[in-house]
Design a protein around this motif. Structure first.
Motif, PDB file in Angstrom:
ATOM      1  N   LEU A 195       0.835  -1.208   0.000  1.00 40.81           N
ATOM      2  CA  LEU A 195       0.000   0.000   0.000  1.00 40.81           C
ATOM      3  C   LEU A 195       0.865   1.252   0.000  1.00 40.81           C
ATOM      4  O   LEU A 195       0.579   2.234  -0.707  1.00 40.81           O
ATOM      5  CB  LEU A 195      -0.920  -0.013   1.219  1.00 40.81           C
ATOM      6  CG  LEU A 195      -1.843   1.207   1.372  1.00 40.81           C
ATOM      7  CD1 LEU A 195      -2.791   1.326   0.194  1.00 40.81           C
ATOM      8  CD2 LEU A 195      -2.626   1.114   2.685  1.00 40.81           C
ATOM      9  N   THR A 220      -6.664  -0.223  -4.816  1.00 39.02           N
ATOM     10  CA  THR A 220      -7.980  -0.871  -4.834  1.00 39.02           C
ATOM     11  C   THR A 220      -7.878  -2.315  -4.361  1.00 39.02           C
ATOM     12  O   THR A 220      -8.685  -2.790  -3.554  1.00 39.02           O
ATOM     13  CB  THR A 220      -8.575  -0.809  -6.250  1.00 39.02           C
ATOM     14  OG1 THR A 220      -8.731   0.562  -6.630  1.00 39.02           O
ATOM     15  CG2 THR A 220      -9.929  -1.497  -6.301  1.00 39.02           C
ATOM     16  N   SER A 223      -7.001  -2.607  -0.503  1.00 38.99           N
ATOM     17  CA  SER A 223      -8.172  -2.292   0.306  1.00 38.99           C
ATOM     18  C   SER A 223      -9.167  -3.452   0.322  1.00 38.99           C
ATOM     19  O   SER A 223      -9.799  -3.726   1.343  1.00 38.99           O
ATOM     20  CB  SER A 223      -8.842  -1.027  -0.243  1.00 38.99           C
ATOM     21  OG  SER A 223      -9.968  -0.684   0.543  1.00 38.99           O
ATOM     22  N   MET A 306      -9.358   3.491  -2.627  1.00 37.39           N
ATOM     23  CA  MET A 306      -9.442   2.501  -1.556  1.00 37.39           C
ATOM     24  C   MET A 306     -10.867   2.267  -1.084  1.00 37.39           C
ATOM     25  O   MET A 306     -11.107   1.427  -0.210  1.00 37.39           O
ATOM     26  CB  MET A 306      -8.562   2.940  -0.386  1.00 37.39           C
ATOM     27  CG  MET A 306      -7.074   2.942  -0.713  1.00 37.39           C
ATOM     28  SD  MET A 306      -6.062   3.705   0.583  1.00 37.39           S
ATOM     29  CE  MET A 306      -6.328   2.560   1.934  1.00 37.39           C
ATOM     30  N   GLU A 325      -8.521   5.826   7.757  1.00 36.79           N
ATOM     31  CA  GLU A 325      -8.375   4.446   7.291  1.00 36.79           C
ATOM     32  C   GLU A 325      -6.967   3.922   7.535  1.00 36.79           C
ATOM     33  O   GLU A 325      -6.793   2.759   7.935  1.00 36.79           O
ATOM     34  CB  GLU A 325      -8.715   4.355   5.803  1.00 36.79           C
ATOM     35  CG  GLU A 325      -8.348   3.036   5.131  1.00 36.79           C
ATOM     36  CD  GLU A 325      -9.062   1.811   5.694  1.00 36.79           C
ATOM     37  OE1 GLU A 325      -8.729   0.693   5.271  1.00 36.79           O
ATOM     38  OE2 GLU A 325      -9.963   1.966   6.568  1.00 36.79           O
ATOM     39  N   LEU A 329      -6.415   0.755   9.738  1.00 33.29           N
ATOM     40  CA  LEU A 329      -5.768  -0.419   9.152  1.00 33.29           C
ATOM     41  C   LEU A 329      -4.642  -0.907  10.055  1.00 33.29           C
ATOM     42  O   LEU A 329      -4.528  -2.114  10.329  1.00 33.29           O
ATOM     43  CB  LEU A 329      -5.226  -0.084   7.761  1.00 33.29           C
ATOM     44  CG  LEU A 329      -4.583  -1.231   6.984  1.00 33.29           C
ATOM     45  CD1 LEU A 329      -5.603  -2.319   6.689  1.00 33.29           C
ATOM     46  CD2 LEU A 329      -3.955  -0.720   5.682  1.00 33.29           C
TER      47      LEU A 329
END
Length: 389
Positions: A195, A220, A223, A306, A325, A329
């Protein structure tokens, strides 16, 4: 300005791809490969699974399993010496980022000589050494598709970034089935590393339309799949999704650049032996918070890629959702702060100025949307220490 895109010449991607090594070597004209791996790959049978195909095809080989986490100058020199004992004409890397980075360095030094410090940034090495086939067993570094290697100089405790087309493998066999036994901690850390590659490539001053596309796909996919891969290790769809994300993320940052997270991460690894993906994860929220106002449109798009922000969100709101996020995460994946990891606090704060100077010297922070000073890097390290950034 036209972008200079560098990728492996051959890529075989999908379940079972690693079993196609023998025909690939024959295609490349490599008759006596030197296999570079680590002792875990030997212990858990990955090497045996790979070499069986070479034995069946009658291809002779030698093995060097002395690579170490955060490869050092000494380990690279040992590998070069063993390679030169016989008449090898190609290199195969099997493992995570450390064996692949080691193989890149060994394949280059075997042809051009010298020491790794001769090739660190800003030196650019573009002339190809021995042909290298990379077979990744983790979904994170994307090293199988990048034109960089990172080697630690034990004399200075510096993680040296060595760039150039010379360090891009000629071929890669990308087989997600090799990641099915990755433990949760490794899955999480390498996933956040992926990421980070994507976000930094997308906001980098050296970005281009190709790297943007690779970065978008990576964000994408991470996530969608990272939490599942951690919580359901046998989920093949998630494992395949993360393996492809790692490869695309490597293509993204290799053809743009990394930025401040990676610049700051390398000294943490060199001084405190924190795995690369984990040190990136520790720093990503704090560095993003520092940088976000300098490129709100870009970071807002990251949030949209994401799936944590929608088209109706303003850029400002999307940026805040991105920060939320990234922090969530890390919480979901049990990413420790440097303090929680057990790094000695006195030593950490003592070497902050040196780490900041090494981060700047790598060149990576110069690609950041907000280019930091050494004092600002020190402050971000402090914020990351206990997670308050």
């Amino acid at each position: 300005m036209a972008a200079n895109i560098v990728l492996p010449r051959y890529m075989r991607v999908g379940a079972g791809a690693s079993q196609e090594l023998a025909p690939l070597l024959q295609q490349l004209g490599v008759k006596h490969p030197f296999i570079i791996t680590d002792q875990d790959m030997v212990k858990f049978g990955y090497l045996e699974g790979l070499t069986k195909g070479l034995d069946d095809a009658g291809i002779p080989y030698a093995v060097f399993d002395g690579t170490v986490p955060d490869p050092t100058v000494a380990s690279i020199n040992e590998g070069v010496a063993k390679l030169k004992q016989k008449d090898h004409d190609g290199v195969v890397a099997l493992g995570g980022g450390s064996p692949i980075d080691s193989a890149k360095a060994i394949a280059h030094l075997a042809v051009f000589g010298g020491q790794m410090r001769d090739y660190k940034a800003p030196t650019m090495s573009d002339e190809q050494g021995m042909p290298l086939v990379a077979i990744p067993t983790t979904a994170g570094t994307g090293s199988e598709a990048t034109r960089f290697t990172v080697i630690t100089d034990e004399e200075t405790d510096e993680k040296m970034l060595c760039p150039g087309a010379a360090f891009c493998p000629v071929a890669a066999l990308v087989d997600y089935e090799l990641t099915l036994t990755m433990p949760r901690r490794l899955t999480a850390d390498t996933g956040v590393d992926t990421l980070t590659h994507a976000i930094e490539a997308y906001v980098s001053a050296k970005r281009n339309p190709f790297s943007d596309g690779m970065a978008q796909m990576t964000m994408t996919a991470v996530s969608r799949h990272l939490r599942t891969a951690c919580n359901e290790p046998d989920n093949r769809e998630a494992r395949e999704g993360m393996m492809l994300a790692a490869m695309h993320g490597g293509m993204a940052f290799s053809n743009a650049s990394v930025c401040m997270v990676h610049g700051m991460s390398r000294p943490v690894g060199a001084f405190f032996h924190v795995p690369h993906g984990l040190s990136n994860a520790m720093l990503l929220p704090a560095v993003t918070a520092f940088s976000i106002d300098a490129a709100p449109d870009r970071y807002a798009n990251c949030a949209r890629f994401m799936g944590v922000a929608g088209p109706k969100d303003s850029d400002q709101d999307a940026c805040q959702k991105l920060l939320q996020e990234l922090r969530q995460l890390n919480k979901d994946l049990d990413v420790p702060t440097p303090k929680d990891y057990g790094i000695d606090e006195q030593r950490f704060f003592e070497v902050l100025p040196t780490m900041a100077e090494q981060a700047l010297a790598s060149g990576s922070p110069g690609n950041n949307p907000r280019v930091p000073t050494a004092d600002e890097i020190v402050e971000v390290y402090k914020q990351a220490w206990d997670g308050r950034g």
